[in-house]
Design an enzyme around this catalytic site. Sequence first.
Site, short mmCIF file in Angstrom:
data_model
loop_
_atom_site.label_atom_id
_atom_site.label_comp_id
_atom_site.label_asym_id
_atom_site.label_seq_id
_atom_site.Cartn_x
_atom_site.Cartn_y
_atom_site.Cartn_z
N LEU A 121 -10.87 3.82 -6.33
CA LEU A 121 -10.97 2.59 -7.11
C LEU A 121 -10.90 1.35 -6.22
CD1 LEU A 121 -10.99 0.97 -9.79
CD2 LEU A 121 -8.50 1.30 -9.86
N THR A 122 -9.91 1.28 -5.33
CA THR A 122 -9.61 0.07 -4.58
C THR A 122 -10.73 -0.32 -3.62
OG1 THR A 122 -7.25 0.56 -4.71
CG2 THR A 122 -7.94 -1.00 -3.01
N GLN A 277 35.91 -2.43 2.50
CA GLN A 277 35.50 -2.70 1.12
C GLN A 277 34.07 -3.19 1.01
OE1 GLN A 277 38.69 -5.36 -0.14
NE2 GLN A 277 39.60 -3.70 -1.34
N ILE A 335 24.44 -0.30 6.38
CA ILE A 335 25.62 0.57 6.47
C ILE A 335 25.62 1.34 7.78
CG2 ILE A 335 26.69 2.64 5.48
CD1 ILE A 335 25.67 1.55 2.71
N GLU A 361 -0.41 1.31 -6.82
CA GLU A 361 -0.47 1.55 -8.27
C GLU A 361 0.04 0.34 -9.06
OE1 GLU A 361 0.19 5.32 -9.94
OE2 GLU A 361 -0.11 6.38 -8.07
#
Length: 387
Positions: A121-122, A277, A335, A361
């Site tokens: 499609l694209t 924390q 992290i 999409e």
Amino acid sequence: METSEFKEIVAAVHRLVRDDVVPREDEIERTDEIPADLRRKAVEMGLFGYTLPEEYGGLAASLTEDVQLAFEFGYTTPAFRSMFGTNNGIAGKVLADAGTPAQQAAWLPRLADGAVASFALTEPEAGSDPSGLSTRAVRDGEDWVISGAKRFITNAPLADLFVLFARTDPNAQGTRGISVFLVDANLPGVSVGPRDHKMGQFGAWSAEVFFDSVRVPLNALVGETEGAGYGEAMKSLVRGRVHIAALCVGMAQRLLEESVAYARVNRQGGTLIGEFQLVQAMLAEIQTGVYAGRAMVLQAARDYDSGADRRIGPSAAKLYCSEMVDRAADLAVQIHGGMGYMRGTPVERMYRDARLFRIYEGTSEIQKLILGRALMKYGAVPATSAR
């Protein structure tokens, strides 16, 4: 499928992903290719056609079942799912839902057995908005002659079949006058360009595809209805958005597990980083996103299957989950600290892999437009549909 049968399938996919695919993620990343033995295992398990009709060799999975499998696929490199994703989603479902009996009989058994269908499609000026589509199909006697080029076509280098969108009415504007064709990849005039070099999702191949006066018979028109292509594309993409959202949840789950494991054993200044924390807050944010995303995807899938909502739920799920996994990947790298920026660390790879989910999409911006327009036209989804 029967509940017990489906649970066995999910369990088998769970084992395949964790025991066979995850240990080879670095190999897939390095070689930019899914190993042949993993492809064979996927074919043998029926993964190339699990949403296709049973009479053609598929498992006829509903969207509610599909997303539960996608949670598992999302846990590992997106390239594994991409290998058979277009068969079960945007390409194969167009054929299964709108193809003639002859078209289905000719192609669906092959797809279920490991052949590959690509959704063409694209184009350079027709991405999230297909109205700029310029590929043409002109009727010439007993044939259609197709000319044009497509861009970023997933699985194009592997494709046996292109489910191709072309403009059949040169005078139509916008999304009108677009039809769908089945184009055998081996036909004269079909050529595939070099594989795209992407930021991430190595092993999931995409490329440009060129159609130089390609002749297909009149019966290559999907459904034998000229000009119905845009509608079929949108139906396929709506379902696909819920599937993509589920993949995002699966990846976010993996990011969470990798981050918790790292925080439990690595120290700074003699203290486990998981005891800080602010690190706990980042883990909590990822967990909350996973929890919310999973609930949203399952509800969107149930509403899609029942017909209660096929407008708001799919776009909302795709928007939220693709943004959520991007944030989860960013937090996971944070992290991990310096290690999160190093090649070979799973969260570094997933950081790059996750970025594409907000684009393909239907971009996040397109999902917001779809949601806004649907809300103005139809109103909010009734609360009863979420019970």
